[in-house]
Design a protein around this motif. Structure first.
Motif, PDB file in Angstrom:
ATOM      1  N   HIS A  31       0.884  -1.338  -0.182  1.00 46.14           N
ATOM      2  CA  HIS A  31       0.150  -0.353   0.287  1.00 46.14           C
ATOM      3  C   HIS A  31       0.510   1.698  -0.162  1.00 46.14           C
ATOM      4  CE1 HIS A  31       0.192   0.394   4.726  1.00 46.14           C
ATOM      5  NE2 HIS A  31      -0.629  -0.728   4.614  1.00 46.14           N
ATOM      6  N   HIS A  65       0.325   6.418   3.032  1.00 46.43           N
ATOM      7  CA  HIS A  65       0.999   6.803   4.107  1.00 46.43           C
ATOM      8  C   HIS A  65       1.331   8.246   3.979  1.00 46.43           C
ATOM      9  CE1 HIS A  65      -0.816   3.154   5.942  1.00 46.43           C
ATOM     10  NE2 HIS A  65      -0.346   3.370   7.092  1.00 46.43           N
ATOM     11  N   ASP A  82       6.681   2.191   6.760  1.00 47.39           N
ATOM     12  CA  ASP A  82       5.387   2.560   6.465  1.00 47.39           C
ATOM     13  C   ASP A  82       4.613   3.330   6.170  1.00 47.39           C
ATOM     14  OD1 ASP A  82       3.096   1.089   6.776  1.00 47.39           O
ATOM     15  OD2 ASP A  82       2.799   2.015   9.080  1.00 47.39           O
ATOM     16  N   GLU A  95      -4.390   1.088   0.988  1.00 48.58           N
ATOM     17  CA  GLU A  95      -5.111   0.349   2.367  1.00 48.58           C
ATOM     18  C   GLU A  95      -5.875  -0.214   2.753  1.00 48.58           C
ATOM     19  OE1 GLU A  95      -3.206   0.155   6.195  1.00 48.58           O
ATOM     20  OE2 GLU A  95      -3.495  -1.761   6.750  1.00 48.58           O
ATOM     21  N   TYR A 123       7.365   3.901  14.696  1.00 50.99           N
ATOM     22  CA  TYR A 123       5.715   3.292  13.443  1.00 50.99           C
ATOM     23  C   TYR A 123       4.830   3.908  13.457  1.00 50.99           C
ATOM     24  CZ  TYR A 123       1.467   0.990  13.164  1.00 50.99           C
ATOM     25  OH  TYR A 123       0.212   0.289  12.316  1.00 50.99           O
ATOM     26  N   HIS A 124       4.208   4.928  12.454  1.00 45.46           N
ATOM     27  CA  HIS A 124       3.240   5.762  12.260  1.00 45.46           C
ATOM     28  C   HIS A 124       3.489   7.383  12.876  1.00 45.46           C
ATOM     29  CE1 HIS A 124      -0.752   2.640  11.084  1.00 45.46           C
ATOM     30  NE2 HIS A 124       0.495   2.503  10.895  1.00 45.46           N
TER      31      HIS A 124
HETATM   32 ZN   LIG Z   1       0.456   1.064   8.400  1.00 47.52          ZN
END
Ligand SMILES: [Zn+2]
Length: 431
Positions: free
Chosen positions: A172, A175, A181, A215, A320-321
């Motif tokens: 995907h 983001h 990610d 996503e 992450y994120h």
């Molecule tokens: Zn994610």
């Protein structure tokens, strides 16, 4: 041909929200690198139980003190506004502001990634440090966002093989302003597609479909528009988080005894000896859920560099994120290592045929020059016999490797030697 890391530098800061101009811009740029078919599904269209969202654009957003001191500005970072935030313009009390202000659960200096695609609300994202410094009674919030009809886009790269049975690779792209990610999975997927496209040696058996999409809704949109392809999807692999510094993590599909599961679990043993595997939904959840779901049931695994399974309580990787997921945390070297692991998995998958015995009884090994002296190499001797007695037309190479807890490559070495000697042959169906 742009390197994976150069593509990341070029595209990472785009506002790649699920249906947005930034997403389209990134996809169009990727389509210049590899021949790609673009599928579009208009906003509002039903896709199974889902509906394609409107195109979302944030034109400007900021938070100010009442005397006009600007505390944050969307122009500085796309993560400052909740993805799909409603517009808002007005003075709010400190208390109300805090209800709409999101911070990262672990990283006090980072801006968190927050999305509310289907529950409508306005929201801003800030560092814990900024939030802690808000002492005034009231603030001014401006969020200029628009929702309008647009179209969800899915990029598909097809590398044809001899069979119309397909293997699907998914990543995907939705983001905004983050790298590991999710952009890392996208660039590795396209690099693998390029490598397969130029592939020398025996022609590919399977047709490979690489899907670059937003996503969840992107997978549902693609699958619901291509139902006729689903019975021909023999397996799949979801890719993301491939640039950070952790070993590879392979998450199994919903069908742990499927051929892709057996094949990849066995192959990973030698492709990344530090790597680890875990059952479905125990490492990370992504688009593989849509492919494994009822009515689809394509065995799709996922490969990432998640540092530890979910049960550890650790995040997939520290940044992450968050706004700290930047090009600094990924390296070209690790992206290339992951590309090679994916190519290694695909090579095993291409070799994963049923092994059919052209012999009866136990093979007279010395007569064929394949005898391994048990006094010099007891382990090799035992393995040779354990593998030979499983070559019976009902087991694939992956079945044999799984039963013996061997790497795919170790089992392959023996069966390909037997094939060279004419003792076994390979078949795509059980014999
Ligand atoms: Zn994610």
């Amino acid at each position: 041909m742009t390197s994976m890391l150069d593509l990341i530098h070029e595209l990472w800061f785009l506002k790649r929200d699920i249906v947005s101009d930034g997403f389209d811009q990134a996809l169009y740029r990727l389509a210049e690198e590899v021949p790609m078919t673009l599928h579009e599904v208009p906003s509002g269209e039903p896709c199974w139980t889902w509906r394609v969202p409107e195109k979302w654009t944030c034109h400007a957003a900021y938070l100010e003190t009442l005397d006009g001191r600007r505390l944050l500005d969307y122009a500085d970072h796309p993560l400052h506004v909740v993805s799909y935030s409603l517009p808002f313009d007005g003075e709010v009390t400190r208390e109300e502001l805090l209800r709409h202000l999101h911070v990262h659960p672990r990283l006090p200096e980072a801006i968190p990634f927050v999305f509310k695609y289907y529950e409508r609300d306005w929201g801003l994202c800030v560092s814990q440090t900024l939030r802690d410094g808000l002492k005034d009674e009231a603030y001014r919030v401006v969020i200029r966002t628009t929702f309008e009809p647009g179209s969800l886009k899915v990029g598909e790269v097809v590398i044809p093989g001899q069979s119309d049975q397909a293997f699907v690779v998914v990543a995907h792209l939705c983001h905004p302003a983050m790298v590991n990610d999710d952009l890392s999975g996208v660039v590795v997927a396209l690099e693998v597609a390029r490598a397969l496209g130029k592939h020398a040696g025996p022609p590919l058996q399977y047709t490979y479909r690489f899907l670059i999409l937003p996503e969840t809704i992107g997978s549902v949109a693609y699958l619901s528009r291509h139902e006729e392809l689903i019975p021909k999807m023999a397996g799949g692999l979801f890719l993301e988080m491939l640039g950070n510094d952790s070993p590879h993590a392979l998450q199994g599909s919903f069908q742990p005894d499927s051929q892709p599961d057996r094949c990849f679990n066995a192959a990973l043993r030698s492709l990344d000896p530090q790597g680890y595997a875990g059952p479905y939904r125990t490492i990370i959840d992504n688009d593989e859920r849509q492919f494994n779901a009822p009515g689809v049931r394509v065995p799709m695994l996922s490969l990432s560099r998640v540092q530890a399974p979910k049960a550890s309580g650790l995040p997939p990787y520290p940044q992450y994120h968050s706004s700290l997921d930047t090009p600094e945390i990924v390296t070209q070297e690790r992206l290339e290592a992951s590309r090679d692991v994916v190519l290694g998995l695909i090579q095993a998958w291409e070799r994963n045929q049923y092994v059919v015995n052209n012999f009866k009884g136990e093979i007279f090994c010395s007569g064929y020059g394949i005898w391994i002296d048990y006094r010099l190499n007891p382990e090799g001797h035992r393995r040779l016999f354990e593998i030979m007695e499983r070559c019976d037309g009902s087991r694939t190479v992956a079945d044999i490797a799984a039963e013996l807890e061997l790497s795919f490559q170790a089992a392959w070495e023996v069966v390909s030697l037997l094939e060279e000697k004419g003792l076994v042959s390979f078949s795509w169906i059980p014999v």
